[in-house]
Design a protein around this motif. Structure first.
Motif, PDB file in Angstrom:
ATOM      1  N   SER A 181      23.077  85.827 102.852  1.00  0.00           N
ATOM      2  CA  SER A 181      23.518  84.425 103.779  1.00  0.00           C
ATOM      3  C   SER A 181      23.230  83.513 104.032  1.00  0.00           C
ATOM      4  N   ASP A 182      24.205  82.467 105.127  1.00  0.00           N
ATOM      5  CA  ASP A 182      23.572  81.372 105.105  1.00  0.00           C
ATOM      6  C   ASP A 182      22.936  81.973 106.148  1.00  0.00           C
ATOM      7  N   MET A 183      22.642  82.469 106.655  1.00  0.00           N
ATOM      8  CA  MET A 183      21.545  83.172 107.871  1.00  0.00           C
ATOM      9  C   MET A 183      20.144  83.062 107.176  1.00  0.00           C
ATOM     10  N   ASP A 184      20.182  83.357 105.900  1.00  0.00           N
ATOM     11  CA  ASP A 184      18.834  83.647 104.809  1.00  0.00           C
ATOM     12  C   ASP A 184      18.369  82.792 104.216  1.00  0.00           C
ATOM     13  N   LEU A 185      19.053  81.695 104.328  1.00  0.00           N
ATOM     14  CA  LEU A 185      18.555  80.270 103.005  1.00  0.00           C
ATOM     15  C   LEU A 185      18.043  79.506 104.899  1.00  0.00           C
ATOM     16  N   VAL A 186      18.337  79.555 106.537  1.00  0.00           N
ATOM     17  CA  VAL A 186      17.421  79.678 107.333  1.00  0.00           C
ATOM     18  C   VAL A 186      16.229  80.189 107.208  1.00  0.00           C
ATOM     19  N   TRP A 187      16.327  81.202 107.299  1.00  0.00           N
ATOM     20  CA  TRP A 187      14.787  82.071 106.518  1.00  0.00           C
ATOM     21  C   TRP A 187      13.653  81.458 105.764  1.00  0.00           C
ATOM     22  N   VAL A 188      14.500  81.336 104.510  1.00  0.00           N
ATOM     23  CA  VAL A 188      14.014  80.784 103.325  1.00  0.00           C
ATOM     24  C   VAL A 188      12.988  79.470 103.853  1.00  0.00           C
ATOM     25  N   ARG A 189      13.774  78.875 103.788  1.00  0.00           N
ATOM     26  CA  ARG A 189      13.362  76.906 104.409  1.00  0.00           C
ATOM     27  C   ARG A 189      12.661  76.807 105.805  1.00  0.00           C
ATOM     28  N   GLN A 190      12.616  78.218 106.555  1.00  0.00           N
ATOM     29  CA  GLN A 190      11.236  78.726 107.621  1.00  0.00           C
ATOM     30  C   GLN A 190       9.939  78.588 106.971  1.00  0.00           C
ATOM     31  N   HIS A 191      10.756  79.964 106.221  1.00  0.00           N
ATOM     32  CA  HIS A 191       9.344  80.397 105.513  1.00  0.00           C
ATOM     33  C   HIS A 191       7.991  79.624 105.041  1.00  0.00           C
ATOM     34  N   VAL A 192       9.083  79.204 103.869  1.00  0.00           N
ATOM     35  CA  VAL A 192       8.482  78.303 102.859  1.00  0.00           C
ATOM     36  C   VAL A 192       7.693  76.965 103.784  1.00  0.00           C
ATOM     37  N   ARG A 193       8.258  77.381 104.606  1.00  0.00           N
ATOM     38  CA  ARG A 193       7.570  75.069 105.325  1.00  0.00           C
ATOM     39  C   ARG A 193       6.170  75.931 105.838  1.00  0.00           C
ATOM     40  N   GLN A 194       6.459  77.151 106.886  1.00  0.00           N
ATOM     41  CA  GLN A 194       5.287  77.431 107.284  1.00  0.00           C
ATOM     42  C   GLN A 194       3.990  78.066 106.568  1.00  0.00           C
ATOM     43  N   ALA A 195       4.397  78.592 105.190  1.00  0.00           N
ATOM     44  CA  ALA A 195       3.506  78.943 103.801  1.00  0.00           C
ATOM     45  C   ALA A 195       2.848  77.421 103.830  1.00  0.00           C
ATOM     46  N   ALA A 196       3.803  77.067 103.461  1.00  0.00           N
ATOM     47  CA  ALA A 196       3.060  75.569 102.821  1.00  0.00           C
ATOM     48  C   ALA A 196       2.078  74.983 103.598  1.00  0.00           C
ATOM     49  N   ALA A 197       2.339  74.696 104.732  1.00  0.00           N
ATOM     50  CA  ALA A 197       1.924  74.987 105.876  1.00  0.00           C
ATOM     51  C   ALA A 197       0.412  74.874 106.123  1.00  0.00           C
ATOM     52  N   ARG A 198       0.331  76.584 106.449  1.00  0.00           N
ATOM     53  CA  ARG A 198      -0.337  77.325 105.772  1.00  0.00           C
ATOM     54  C   ARG A 198      -1.484  76.790 104.951  1.00  0.00           C
ATOM     55  N   LEU A 199      -1.231  76.644 103.825  1.00  0.00           N
ATOM     56  CA  LEU A 199      -1.643  76.192 102.756  1.00  0.00           C
ATOM     57  C   LEU A 199      -2.591  75.303 102.831  1.00  0.00           C
ATOM     58  N   GLY A 200      -2.344  74.242 103.882  1.00  0.00           N
ATOM     59  CA  GLY A 200      -2.668  72.847 103.461  1.00  0.00           C
ATOM     60  C   GLY A 200      -1.955  71.497 102.742  1.00  0.00           C
ATOM     61  N   PHE A 201       0.250  72.001 102.891  1.00  0.00           N
ATOM     62  CA  PHE A 201      -0.066  71.177 101.739  1.00  0.00           C
ATOM     63  C   PHE A 201       0.713  69.713 103.442  1.00  0.00           C
ATOM     64  N   GLY A 202       0.725  69.256 102.556  1.00  0.00           N
ATOM     65  CA  GLY A 202       0.498  67.621 103.845  1.00  0.00           C
ATOM     66  C   GLY A 202       2.455  67.586 104.139  1.00  0.00           C
ATOM     67  N   LEU A 203       2.517  66.870 105.152  1.00  0.00           N
ATOM     68  CA  LEU A 203       4.362  66.768 105.291  1.00  0.00           C
ATOM     69  C   LEU A 203       4.685  66.802 104.061  1.00  0.00           C
ATOM     70  N   VAL A 204       5.156  65.936 103.424  1.00  0.00           N
ATOM     71  CA  VAL A 204       5.989  64.892 102.119  1.00  0.00           C
ATOM     72  C   VAL A 204       5.230  66.112 101.492  1.00  0.00           C
ATOM     73  N   GLU A 205       4.519  66.729 101.141  1.00  0.00           N
ATOM     74  CA  GLU A 205       4.625  67.931  99.835  1.00  0.00           C
ATOM     75  C   GLU A 205       4.895  68.908 100.789  1.00  0.00           C
ATOM     76  N   GLN A 206       4.594  69.118 102.067  1.00  0.00           N
ATOM     77  CA  GLN A 206       5.549  70.751 102.481  1.00  0.00           C
ATOM     78  C   GLN A 206       7.460  70.238 102.545  1.00  0.00           C
ATOM     79  N   THR A 207       8.082  68.611 102.890  1.00  0.00           N
ATOM     80  CA  THR A 207       9.606  68.862 102.854  1.00  0.00           C
ATOM     81  C   THR A 207       9.327  68.776 101.510  1.00  0.00           C
ATOM     82  N   LYS A 208       8.677  67.702 100.498  1.00  0.00           N
ATOM     83  CA  LYS A 208       9.606  68.028  99.008  1.00  0.00           C
ATOM     84  C   LYS A 208       9.811  69.783  98.256  1.00  0.00           C
ATOM     85  N   LEU A 209       8.607  70.272  98.858  1.00  0.00           N
ATOM     86  CA  LEU A 209       8.894  71.825  98.594  1.00  0.00           C
ATOM     87  C   LEU A 209      10.102  72.828  99.206  1.00  0.00           C
ATOM     88  N   VAL A 210      10.135  72.384 100.737  1.00  0.00           N
ATOM     89  CA  VAL A 210      11.538  73.176 101.671  1.00  0.00           C
ATOM     90  C   VAL A 210      12.912  72.628 100.802  1.00  0.00           C
TER      91      VAL A 210
END
Length: 146
Positions: A15-44
């Motif tokens: 569903s569209d709501m699942d797309l929101v969860w995917v974006r949130q999860h990817v941003r949080q996981a990338a931040a935990r791994l040490g990705f910078g803000l620009v890298e996080q944004t590209k990956l998200v």
């Protein structure tokens, strides 16, 4: 050599709501791994486009996120899988400017430019799996034009 630390998460895309969860999860996981803000944004951004493709064109599926390591550098591998109709013309779908409508307008080629590693497996009638990997501290490599 690339090693995987195991699947960190498997999220449904139905569903569209699942797309929101995917974006949130990817941003949080990338931040935990040490990705910078620009890298996080590209990956998200890449994840958002691929998740939408999974939902709209594949009829839904899942995203698996895996922490990986390559040469001591941490990374995040995302796999988007569906059991939809597959992609009849992969070359066309991967070409710049190709859109089937409804997404961010990036298409597969745009998502591919935002990540370090990109792999797609799709056959008509057999679904599609797209795997992307980003590495902390490495800018995406420029792609050669075909």
């Amino acid at each position: 050599m690339h090693t995987a630390a195991g699947v960190e998460a498997c999220l449904p895309i139905r569903s569209d709501m699942d797309l929101v969860w995917v974006r949130q999860h990817v941003r949080q996981a990338a931040a935990r791994l040490g990705f910078g803000l620009v890298e996080q944004t590209k990956l998200v951004t890449a994840a958002s486009e691929l998740a939408r493709n999974t939902l709209v064109h594949g009829g839904g599926g899942r995203m698996e996120a895996t922490h990986v390591s390559g040469g001591g550098v941490p990374g995040l591998r995302l796999a988007f899988a569906d059991e939809g109709p597959g992609i009849a013309d992969l070359e066309q779908a991967l070409s710049d400017g190709y859109t089937s409508g409804g997404g961010l307008g990036l298409g597969l080629s745009g998502a591919r430019r935002l990540v370090h590693d990109f792999d797609i497996d799709s056959r008509p009638g057999a679904g599609t799996t797209v795997r992307v990997t980003c590495w902390v501290g490495r800018p995406p490599r420029p792609r050669e034009e075909a």
